[in-house]
Every structure is written in C-alpha cells, then in structure tokens.
Design an enzyme around this catalytic site. Structure first.
Site, PDB file in Angstrom:
ATOM      1  N   TYR A  29       4.219  19.166   0.345  1.00 34.39           N
ATOM      2  CA  TYR A  29       5.597  18.791  -0.311  1.00 34.39           C
ATOM      3  C   TYR A  29       5.305  19.080  -1.923  1.00 34.39           C
ATOM      4  CZ  TYR A  29       6.237  16.281   3.937  1.00 34.39           C
ATOM      5  OH  TYR A  29       6.310  16.067   5.267  1.00 34.39           O
ATOM      6  N   HIS A  30       6.620  18.830  -2.813  1.00 33.48           N
ATOM      7  CA  HIS A  30       6.542  19.004  -4.330  1.00 33.48           C
ATOM      8  C   HIS A  30       5.960  17.585  -4.914  1.00 33.48           C
ATOM      9  CE1 HIS A  30       8.169  22.771  -3.448  1.00 33.48           C
ATOM     10  NE2 HIS A  30       9.076  22.347  -3.001  1.00 33.48           N
ATOM     11  N   PRO A  31       4.879  17.618  -5.659  1.00 34.76           N
ATOM     12  CA  PRO A  31       4.353  16.423  -6.089  1.00 34.76           C
ATOM     13  C   PRO A  31       5.661  15.960  -6.934  1.00 34.76           C
ATOM     14  CG  PRO A  31       2.784  18.030  -6.252  1.00 34.76           C
ATOM     15  CD  PRO A  31       3.828  18.663  -5.771  1.00 34.76           C
TER      16      PRO A  31
END
Length: 80
Positions: A29-31
């Site tokens: 996932y994109h932080p």
C-alpha cells in the site's frame, strides 16, 4: 531466501522471527498520514493546517503523507 543476517538468533525463536520481519516486512500500500499537521506552537509537527512547511517560506506539501487520515479509496486520486 537469504536469512544469514539473522544467524545471530536461535532459529525459529521470537528473536529470529523479529529479525526476519524487520528485514523482509514491506507494504503493498501507499503509506499515508505519517507527517504531523499542527499549529505553529506544536514543535513536533512539520506543516501547519494549510500544509505550509514550518520554517521555510513559500513551500507547501502536496503529498499523501500529510493526509489527516487514511482515505478509503485510492490515495493517489485523493492526493491529486
């Protein structure tokens, strides 16, 4: 899988698993939401509520790191 960097631990022990996780854990996932937003008086925040970087004039952040909370949809869309 090369696990030689954890050879200082006992195989399959708690410390071994901790070492493996520290070296291999990753996200797909994109932080987001990792940059603290706060008033000028908050010394732990990087940006104010208008996303202006504290201590640097004329610089704003446009990035998912300054989201006040994680969105339920695509983080790229919300950033744009």
């Amino acid at each position: 899988m090369n696990i030689s960097f954890c050879k200082h631990t006992v195989f399959l022990s708690h410390d071994f698993h901790k070492c493996i996780i520290q070296h291999f854990a990753n996200t797909v996932y994109h932080p987001t939401s990792t940059c603290r937003i706060g008033p000028k008086s908050d010394k732990n925040s990087l940006v104010d509520t208008e996303l202006r970087v504290k201590g640097i004039e004329r610089l704003r952040v446009v990035d998912a790191y300054v989201m006040p909370g994680v969105v339920s949809g695509n983080t790229n869309v919300a950033t744009i």
